[in-house]
Design an enzyme around this catalytic site. Structure first.
Site, PDB file in Angstrom:
ATOM      1  CB  SER A  40      53.850  13.290  50.661  1.00  0.00           C
ATOM      2  OG  SER A  40      52.875  13.511  51.641  1.00  0.00           O
ATOM      3  CB  ALA A  79      59.929   8.189  38.524  1.00  0.00           C
ATOM      4  CD  GLU A  94      44.263   7.147  42.413  1.00  0.00           C
ATOM      5  OE1 GLU A  94      44.792   6.360  41.640  1.00  0.00           O
ATOM      6  OE2 GLU A  94      44.868   7.669  43.371  1.00  0.00           O
TER       7      GLU A  94
HETATM    8  C1  LIG Z   1      42.593   6.167  56.595  1.00  0.00           C
HETATM    9  C2  LIG Z   1      43.722   6.157  55.609  1.00  0.00           C
HETATM   10  C3  LIG Z   1      43.619   5.362  54.465  1.00  0.00           C
HETATM   11  C4  LIG Z   1      44.677   5.308  53.567  1.00  0.00           C
HETATM   12  N1  LIG Z   1      44.613   4.448  52.502  1.00  0.00           N
HETATM   13  C5  LIG Z   1      45.735   4.239  51.757  1.00  0.00           C
HETATM   14  C6  LIG Z   1      45.757   3.219  50.761  1.00  0.00           C
HETATM   15  O1  LIG Z   1      44.753   2.548  50.512  1.00  0.00           O
HETATM   16  N2  LIG Z   1      46.908   3.006  50.092  1.00  0.00           N
HETATM   17  C7  LIG Z   1      48.040   3.733  50.328  1.00  0.00           C
HETATM   18  O2  LIG Z   1      49.061   3.472  49.697  1.00  0.00           O
HETATM   19  N3  LIG Z   1      48.048   4.721  51.257  1.00  0.00           N
HETATM   20  C8  LIG Z   1      46.918   4.982  51.979  1.00  0.00           C
HETATM   21  N4  LIG Z   1      46.927   5.961  52.942  1.00  0.00           N
HETATM   22  C9  LIG Z   1      48.127   6.748  53.148  1.00  0.00           C
HETATM   23  C10 LIG Z   1      48.004   8.196  52.716  1.00  0.00           C
HETATM   24  O3  LIG Z   1      47.936   8.301  51.329  1.00  0.00           O
HETATM   25  C11 LIG Z   1      49.208   8.938  53.325  1.00  0.00           C
HETATM   26  O4  LIG Z   1      48.987   9.005  54.715  1.00  0.00           O
HETATM   27  C12 LIG Z   1      49.396  10.315  52.740  1.00  0.00           C
HETATM   28  O5  LIG Z   1      49.785  10.249  51.397  1.00  0.00           O
HETATM   29  C13 LIG Z   1      50.441  11.125  53.511  1.00  0.00           C
HETATM   30  O6  LIG Z   1      51.607  10.407  53.701  1.00  0.00           O
HETATM   31  P1  LIG Z   1      52.232  10.323  55.181  1.00  0.00           P
HETATM   32  O7  LIG Z   1      51.161   9.867  56.093  1.00  0.00           O
HETATM   33  O8  LIG Z   1      53.478   9.516  55.129  1.00  0.00           O
HETATM   34  O9  LIG Z   1      52.584  11.812  55.546  1.00  0.00           O
HETATM   35  P2  LIG Z   1      53.923  12.604  55.131  1.00  0.00           P
HETATM   36  O10 LIG Z   1      54.172  12.441  53.688  1.00  0.00           O
HETATM   37  O11 LIG Z   1      55.000  12.248  56.091  1.00  0.00           O
HETATM   38  O12 LIG Z   1      53.458  14.098  55.393  1.00  0.00           O
HETATM   39  C14 LIG Z   1      53.528  14.750  56.675  1.00  0.00           C
HETATM   40  C15 LIG Z   1      53.146  16.218  56.460  1.00  0.00           C
HETATM   41  O13 LIG Z   1      54.106  16.823  55.591  1.00  0.00           O
HETATM   42  C16 LIG Z   1      53.440  17.436  54.518  1.00  0.00           C
HETATM   43  N5  LIG Z   1      54.253  17.399  53.298  1.00  0.00           N
HETATM   44  C17 LIG Z   1      54.859  16.331  52.737  1.00  0.00           C
HETATM   45  N6  LIG Z   1      55.468  16.686  51.603  1.00  0.00           N
HETATM   46  C18 LIG Z   1      55.224  18.007  51.437  1.00  0.00           C
HETATM   47  C19 LIG Z   1      55.590  18.972  50.452  1.00  0.00           C
HETATM   48  N7  LIG Z   1      56.292  18.639  49.361  1.00  0.00           N
HETATM   49  N8  LIG Z   1      55.170  20.253  50.619  1.00  0.00           N
HETATM   50  C20 LIG Z   1      54.439  20.609  51.702  1.00  0.00           C
HETATM   51  N9  LIG Z   1      54.069  19.747  52.666  1.00  0.00           N
HETATM   52  C21 LIG Z   1      54.457  18.463  52.531  1.00  0.00           C
HETATM   53  C22 LIG Z   1      52.175  16.638  54.335  1.00  0.00           C
HETATM   54  O14 LIG Z   1      51.205  17.357  53.606  1.00  0.00           O
HETATM   55  C23 LIG Z   1      51.794  16.386  55.778  1.00  0.00           C
HETATM   56  O15 LIG Z   1      51.125  17.507  56.288  1.00  0.00           O
HETATM   57  C24 LIG Z   1      45.855   6.073  53.804  1.00  0.00           C
HETATM   58  C25 LIG Z   1      45.929   6.897  54.927  1.00  0.00           C
HETATM   59  C26 LIG Z   1      44.894   6.938  55.831  1.00  0.00           C
HETATM   60  C27 LIG Z   1      45.029   7.794  57.052  1.00  0.00           C
END
Ligand SMILES: Cc1cc2nc3c(=O)[nH]c(=O)nc-3n(C[C@H](O)[C@H](O)[C@H](O)COP(=O)(O)OP(=O)(O)OC[C@H]3O[C@@H](n4cnc5c(N)ncnc54)[C@H](O)[C@@H]3O)c2cc1C
Length: 382
Positions: free
Chosen positions: A135, A181, A247
């Site tokens: 995220s 950024a 997206e």
């Molecule tokens: C099947 C699949 C396909 C994907 N495809 C791609 C792709 O093509 N390219 C790519 O780059 N990525 C891809 N992703 C990655 C996806 O975009 C990330 O998994 C997602 O953005 C969340 O990041 P993270 O998994 O690191 O979770 P984290 O960011 O670690 O989040 C963990 C938890 O904390 C919460 N959280 C984080 N920040 C905040 C906040 N500010 N306020 C409240 N809650 C918060 C989140 O909502 C979540 O519940 C894919 C993921 C999956 C599972």
């Protein structure tokens, strides 16, 4: 009630387009899906075939090799795949990558990559997420260091859709780690015979079984300087932000189409399945559940269709698109869970569409920006 409601944005040409999309999917995607789910990828042949028939990059101008349509043509393809639970070929990520080229690439980059992507010769992927940065994209650590007439890329990415089959990857990197950024740029990496590039595991997921979501490793990958997307350093974050409505609406569109597909399959099933000497469809509980689901689909159709019209008119803002992603994915999860219940034990078996759709639905609340991030974005616009 019609099982697939007429779209407010459709017309006779789009209906014809839908017919040919359906023919392609039924004849050439459906038959290979089970094997693709076992293998973990759909293979290159179906991508090339989709390209040959003109279904890829449908909203990219013909001048760059696309089909010259707009978001509605893309939406038709996503819908017909989603309502059949076909998730292996992420044409949505492919199109998102094409849009980065179209909206931010140099003329040479557009000319070089868009036509190959439209022909399905190059599958596109976008690599933002890292083991330590999801995220919070500003925490990306993959480094692109300027050396002589090029960049040297080092780092690792994870969860990358189309990662195993991708021929071109847009890699989000830090060109200036001292800045947030403004220190972020997107580098274009061609994967074929690329020294230092490696695909790690094709990840074992609870759903999207045919989708090649992968780890990618970059170990001093050298690319010429003209592989910097747009040609100016420090633009990566702004490039990423500007395409968010596109997206996010895709996720809303696929969510609603998946609900329609699951609803139709369930309706067929409960009319056939007998219990206590009558069809399951005859129980009042079944009728009420289906009435609730049909109502949600009907209401959702009005909102999603309006978003489609707005994006075609260039008027969809990020907060509304985030609502489409948030509402669509949350409702999809609830609706498919409700529908699955009506299948009894068969709903838990992967050989049935509704079971696969249940598993596939879960990630819609996570990728494309988690739904918590959607709520953040929406609340900022209040
Ligand atoms: C099947 C699949 C396909 C994907 N495809 C791609 C792709 O093509 N390219 C790519 O780059 N990525 C891809 N992703 C990655 C996806 O975009 C990330 O998994 C997602 O953005 C969340 O990041 P993270 O998994 O690191 O979770 P984290 O960011 O670690 O989040 C963990 C938890 O904390 C919460 N959280 C984080 N920040 C905040 C906040 N500010 N306020 C409240 N809650 C918060 C989140 O909502 C979540 O519940 C894919 C993921 C999956 C599972």
């Amino acid at each position: 009630m019609p099982l697939q409601l007429k779209r407010s944005w459709s017309d006779a040409d789009l209906d014809t387009w839908r017919d040919s999309v359906v023919r392609f999917i039924e004849d050439e995607v459906v038959p290979g899906d089970e094997a693709a789910r076992k293998r973990g990828d759909v293979g290159h042949a179906v991508w090339r075939r989709a390209g040959e028939l003109g279904f890829l990059c449908a909203d990219i101008p013909e001048a760059y090799g696309g089909a010259g349509g707009d978001f509605r043509h893309e939406a038709v393809f996503y819908e017909e795949m989603a309502r059949r639970g076909l998730t292996g070929m992420s044409t949505s990520v492919h199109s998102i990558v094409a849009h980065y080229f179209l909206n931010h690439g140099t003329e040479a980059q557009k000319k070089k990559y868009l036509s190959m992507m439209a022909r399905g010769e190059l599958v596109g992927a976008i690599a933002m997420t890292e083991p330590g940065a999801g995220s919070d994209l500003q925490a990306v650590r993959t480094r692109a260091e300027r050396q002589g007439d090029g960049y040297v890329i080092s780092g690792s990415k994870t969860f990358i859709t189309n990662g195993f089959l991708a021929g071109v990857v847009l890699v989000v990197c830090k060109t200036d780690p001292a800045q947030g950024a403004r220190g972020t740029s997107i580098l274009i990496v061609e994967t074929r015979d690329c020294a230092g590039f490696r695909v790690g595991r094709v990840l074992d997921k609870i759903g999207l079984k045919a989708q090649d979501t992968s780890e990618l490793f970059f170990d001093e990958v050298r690319v010429p300087a003209d592989q910097l997307l747009g040609g100016t350093e420090g633009q990566g974050f702004f490039q990423l932000m500007s395409d968010l409505p596109y997206e996010r609406l895709i996720i809303g569109v696929t969510a609603l189409a998946a609900m329609e597909g699951a609803y139709q399959a369930t309706l067929d099933y409960v009319r056939e399945r007998q219990a206590f000497g009558r069809p399951v469809a005859d129980f009042q509980n079944t009728k009420f559940r289906l009435a609730d689901v049909a109502t949600q689909i009907m209401v959702g159709r009005a909102f999603i269709d309006r978003c489609v019209e707005q994006i075609v008119a260039g008027e969809l803002d990020t907060a509304t698109a985030s609502m489409a992603k948030l509402w669509g994915s949350e409702t999809q999860g609830r609706v498919i869970d409700e529908l699955l219940q009506l299948w009894g034990g068969y709903g838990f078996m992967s050989e049935f569409l509704v079971a696969r759709m249940y598993a596939d639905a879960r990630v819609q609340r996570i990728y494309g920006g988690t739904n918590e991030i959607m709520r953040e974005v929406i609340s900022r616009a209040l």
